[in-house]
Design a protein around this motif. Structure first.
Motif, PDB file in Angstrom:
ATOM      1  N   PRO A 220       0.840  -1.211   0.000  1.00  0.00           N
ATOM      2  CA  PRO A 220       0.000   0.000   0.000  1.00  0.00           C
ATOM      3  C   PRO A 220       0.870   1.253   0.000  1.00  0.00           C
ATOM      4  N   ARG A 221       0.343   2.329  -0.523  1.00  0.00           N
ATOM      5  CA  ARG A 221       1.062   3.601  -0.534  1.00  0.00           C
ATOM      6  C   ARG A 221       0.392   4.567   0.429  1.00  0.00           C
ATOM      7  N   ASP A 222       1.124   5.616   0.739  1.00  0.00           N
ATOM      8  CA  ASP A 222       0.600   6.660   1.604  1.00  0.00           C
ATOM      9  C   ASP A 222      -0.568   7.335   0.895  1.00  0.00           C
ATOM     10  N   PRO A 223      -1.741   7.401   1.534  1.00  0.00           N
ATOM     11  CA  PRO A 223      -2.906   8.042   0.903  1.00  0.00           C
ATOM     12  C   PRO A 223      -2.627   9.460   0.419  1.00  0.00           C
ATOM     13  N   GLU A 224      -1.677  10.142   1.060  1.00  0.00           N
ATOM     14  CA  GLU A 224      -1.354  11.511   0.661  1.00  0.00           C
ATOM     15  C   GLU A 224      -0.614  11.549  -0.676  1.00  0.00           C
ATOM     16  N   ASN A 225      -0.108  10.393  -1.117  1.00  0.00           N
ATOM     17  CA  ASN A 225       0.637  10.340  -2.375  1.00  0.00           C
ATOM     18  C   ASN A 225      -0.205   9.864  -3.550  1.00  0.00           C
ATOM     19  N   VAL A 226      -1.508   9.757  -3.343  1.00  0.00           N
ATOM     20  CA  VAL A 226      -2.398   9.325  -4.428  1.00  0.00           C
ATOM     21  C   VAL A 226      -2.630  10.490  -5.382  1.00  0.00           C
ATOM     22  N   ALA A 227      -2.120  10.371  -6.595  1.00  0.00           N
ATOM     23  CA  ALA A 227      -2.235  11.457  -7.569  1.00  0.00           C
ATOM     24  C   ALA A 227      -3.363  11.224  -8.569  1.00  0.00           C
ATOM     25  N   GLU A 228      -3.856   9.981  -8.663  1.00  0.00           N
ATOM     26  CA  GLU A 228      -4.900   9.674  -9.627  1.00  0.00           C
ATOM     27  C   GLU A 228      -6.241  10.260  -9.207  1.00  0.00           C
ATOM     28  N   PHE A 229      -7.066  10.542 -10.184  1.00  0.00           N
ATOM     29  CA  PHE A 229      -8.446  10.945  -9.905  1.00  0.00           C
ATOM     30  C   PHE A 229      -9.272   9.717  -9.553  1.00  0.00           C
ATOM     31  N   ILE A 230      -9.001   8.605 -10.263  1.00  0.00           N
ATOM     32  CA  ILE A 230      -9.670   7.331 -10.015  1.00  0.00           C
ATOM     33  C   ILE A 230      -8.596   6.314  -9.627  1.00  0.00           C
ATOM     34  N   ASP A 231      -8.691   5.759  -8.435  1.00  0.00           N
ATOM     35  CA  ASP A 231      -7.674   4.828  -7.949  1.00  0.00           C
ATOM     36  C   ASP A 231      -7.948   3.426  -8.500  1.00  0.00           C
ATOM     37  N   THR A 232      -7.080   2.968  -9.395  1.00  0.00           N
ATOM     38  CA  THR A 232      -7.229   1.637  -9.990  1.00  0.00           C
ATOM     39  C   THR A 232      -6.212   0.647  -9.430  1.00  0.00           C
ATOM     40  N   SER A 233      -5.580   1.000  -8.314  1.00  0.00           N
ATOM     41  CA  SER A 233      -4.478   0.193  -7.798  1.00  0.00           C
ATOM     42  C   SER A 233      -4.932  -1.122  -7.170  1.00  0.00           C
ATOM     43  N   ILE A 234      -4.072  -2.115  -7.313  1.00  0.00           N
ATOM     44  CA  ILE A 234      -4.240  -3.417  -6.670  1.00  0.00           C
ATOM     45  C   ILE A 234      -2.905  -3.769  -6.025  1.00  0.00           C
ATOM     46  N   VAL A 235      -2.909  -4.135  -4.757  1.00  0.00           N
ATOM     47  CA  VAL A 235      -1.677  -4.522  -4.073  1.00  0.00           C
ATOM     48  C   VAL A 235      -1.428  -6.012  -4.302  1.00  0.00           C
ATOM     49  N   ILE A 236      -0.257  -6.331  -4.837  1.00  0.00           N
ATOM     50  CA  ILE A 236       0.149  -7.714  -5.096  1.00  0.00           C
ATOM     51  C   ILE A 236       1.347  -8.024  -4.196  1.00  0.00           C
ATOM     52  N   LYS A 237       1.193  -9.030  -3.350  1.00  0.00           N
ATOM     53  CA  LYS A 237       2.216  -9.316  -2.338  1.00  0.00           C
ATOM     54  C   LYS A 237       3.570  -9.616  -2.968  1.00  0.00           C
ATOM     55  N   ASN A 238       3.604 -10.506  -3.953  1.00  0.00           N
ATOM     56  CA  ASN A 238       4.865 -10.822  -4.637  1.00  0.00           C
ATOM     57  C   ASN A 238       4.736 -10.346  -6.079  1.00  0.00           C
ATOM     58  N   LEU A 239       4.958  -9.062  -6.269  1.00  0.00           N
ATOM     59  CA  LEU A 239       4.714  -8.447  -7.567  1.00  0.00           C
ATOM     60  C   LEU A 239       5.618  -8.999  -8.672  1.00  0.00           C
ATOM     61  N   PRO A 240       6.924  -9.191  -8.437  1.00  0.00           N
ATOM     62  CA  PRO A 240       7.761  -9.739  -9.518  1.00  0.00           C
ATOM     63  C   PRO A 240       7.249 -11.077 -10.044  1.00  0.00           C
ATOM     64  N   ASP A 241       6.864 -11.988  -9.150  1.00  0.00           N
ATOM     65  CA  ASP A 241       6.351 -13.285  -9.587  1.00  0.00           C
ATOM     66  C   ASP A 241       5.039 -13.139 -10.336  1.00  0.00           C
ATOM     67  N   TYR A 242       4.194 -12.244  -9.853  1.00  0.00           N
ATOM     68  CA  TYR A 242       2.895 -12.029 -10.496  1.00  0.00           C
ATOM     69  C   TYR A 242       3.083 -11.519 -11.923  1.00  0.00           C
ATOM     70  N   VAL A 243       3.982 -10.541 -12.095  1.00  0.00           N
ATOM     71  CA  VAL A 243       4.224  -9.978 -13.425  1.00  0.00           C
ATOM     72  C   VAL A 243       4.786 -11.049 -14.355  1.00  0.00           C
ATOM     73  N   LEU A 244       5.658 -11.888 -13.835  1.00  0.00           N
ATOM     74  CA  LEU A 244       6.238 -12.953 -14.643  1.00  0.00           C
ATOM     75  C   LEU A 244       5.177 -13.977 -15.055  1.00  0.00           C
ATOM     76  N   GLN A 245       4.293 -14.313 -14.131  1.00  0.00           N
ATOM     77  CA  GLN A 245       3.237 -15.287 -14.410  1.00  0.00           C
ATOM     78  C   GLN A 245       2.198 -14.735 -15.380  1.00  0.00           C
ATOM     79  N   HIS A 246       2.098 -13.414 -15.433  1.00  0.00           N
ATOM     80  CA  HIS A 246       1.134 -12.778 -16.333  1.00  0.00           C
ATOM     81  C   HIS A 246       1.864 -11.980 -17.418  1.00  0.00           C
ATOM     82  N   ALA A 247       2.955 -12.555 -17.898  1.00  0.00           N
ATOM     83  CA  ALA A 247       3.750 -11.910 -18.949  1.00  0.00           C
ATOM     84  C   ALA A 247       2.858 -11.630 -20.155  1.00  0.00           C
ATOM     85  N   GLY A 248       3.047 -10.453 -20.724  1.00  0.00           N
ATOM     86  CA  GLY A 248       2.222 -10.044 -21.850  1.00  0.00           C
ATOM     87  C   GLY A 248       1.146  -9.058 -21.467  1.00  0.00           C
ATOM     88  N   LYS A 249       1.007  -8.825 -20.159  1.00  0.00           N
ATOM     89  CA  LYS A 249      -0.003  -7.873 -19.697  1.00  0.00           C
ATOM     90  C   LYS A 249       0.602  -6.559 -19.194  1.00  0.00           C
TER      91      LYS A 249
END
Length: 266
Positions: free
Chosen positions: A117-146
């Motif tokens: 999670p990030r500090d709420p004060e650092n949210v710059a988006e108008f619409i928050d589309t963020s999803i927290v992924i615990k092991n992001l490197p593995d997730y990105v590798l498993q979903h290569a192409g996205k």
């Protein structure tokens, strides 16, 4: 204005430092659209933020260019262009980028993926589309192409190291690498740029370069400038950006004024 196309960046261009559109520009853009002009927002933000801004403006463009050209959607909410980072590069990029132990976020077609999670004060988006992924490197590798963009926060020296690591792993110019601010670095497909996206829109709308006007304020906007003789730096753009654009106006509203002068002589 039916054959005129105005392409506009958001932050620092259409939007001021407070994330607002000045009233004068808003009214002039509305009239431009009512008179048949084509108005397209082109930004590094997610598509959801463009939709939010269009709701505030009170009109919808025929196309929306987001993620610095990696995604283009039309008014029917159809994705007409999508360019992800080649899946075969993901393992090497993960090693080069996540291996630096800096905060890195990854964007996909619809979401921003965070390692924590990030500090709420650092949210710059108008619409928050963020999803927290615990092991992001593995997730990105498993979903290569996205994955469309790796966004890393650090220092210029750390970014230099990342670039060196990427070029060692993949070779030079295999991906786009741009320092988007003193503290942020983006990595994306080498096929992605705002300029390429604008070329796509020009072809779709059958608009010639003499009728294209582009507005921006940062390095990511420069790739649009060579597509027309009507390229403008605006607001607080640095002198080097103004020089590359060739023209300067304080706001987008002033650019609209010039369009009317050029077309109608008024």
């Amino acid at each position: 204005m039916k054959n005129q196309l105005l392409i506009c960046d958001l932050d620092g261009t259409l939007l001021d430092a407070n994330g607002k559109v000045d009233h004068d520009s808003l009214e002039k853009i509305k009239k431009f659209c009512e008179d048949g002009g084509h108005f397209v927002i082109c930004t590094g933000r997610m598509d959801s933020d463009i939709q939010y801004v269009e709701q505030q403006l009170g009109f919808k463009g025929e196309f929306r260019i987001s993620q610095n050209g990696a995604v283009i959607k039309n008014a029917k909410e159809e994705t007409v262009f999508f360019e992800s980072i080649p899946s075969e590069y993901i393992a090497s990029l993960n090693q080069a980028i996540f291996g630096m132990n800096l905060r890195t976020e990854v964007s996909t077609l619809e979401n921003r993926l965070f390692p924590s999670p990030r500090d709420p004060e650092n949210v710059a988006e108008f619409i928050d589309t963020s999803i927290v992924i615990k092991n992001l490197p593995d997730y990105v590798l498993q979903h290569a192409g996205k994955a469309t963009i790796y966004l890393t926060f650090g220092t210029t020296n750390e970014f230099t190291t990342i670039k060196e690591r990427i070029e060692k792993n993949l070779g030079k110019d295999k991906v786009g690498i741009v320092q988007t601010s003193p503290s942020s670095l983006e990595v994306f497909s080498a096929k992605v740029s705002k300029g390429n996206a604008v070329s796509f829109i020009m072809e779709k709308l059958a608009v010639s370069r003499k009728n294209v006007y582009v507005a921006g304020d940062a390095e990511s906007d420069v790739s649009m400038f060579h597509l027309t003789d009507h390229a403008y730096a605006v607001r607080e753009a640095h002198s080097d950006i103004i020089e590359q654009a060739g023209h300067y106006q304080k706001t987008v509203g002033h650019i609209v004024d010039e369009i009317y002068v050029n077309v109608k002589g008024v």
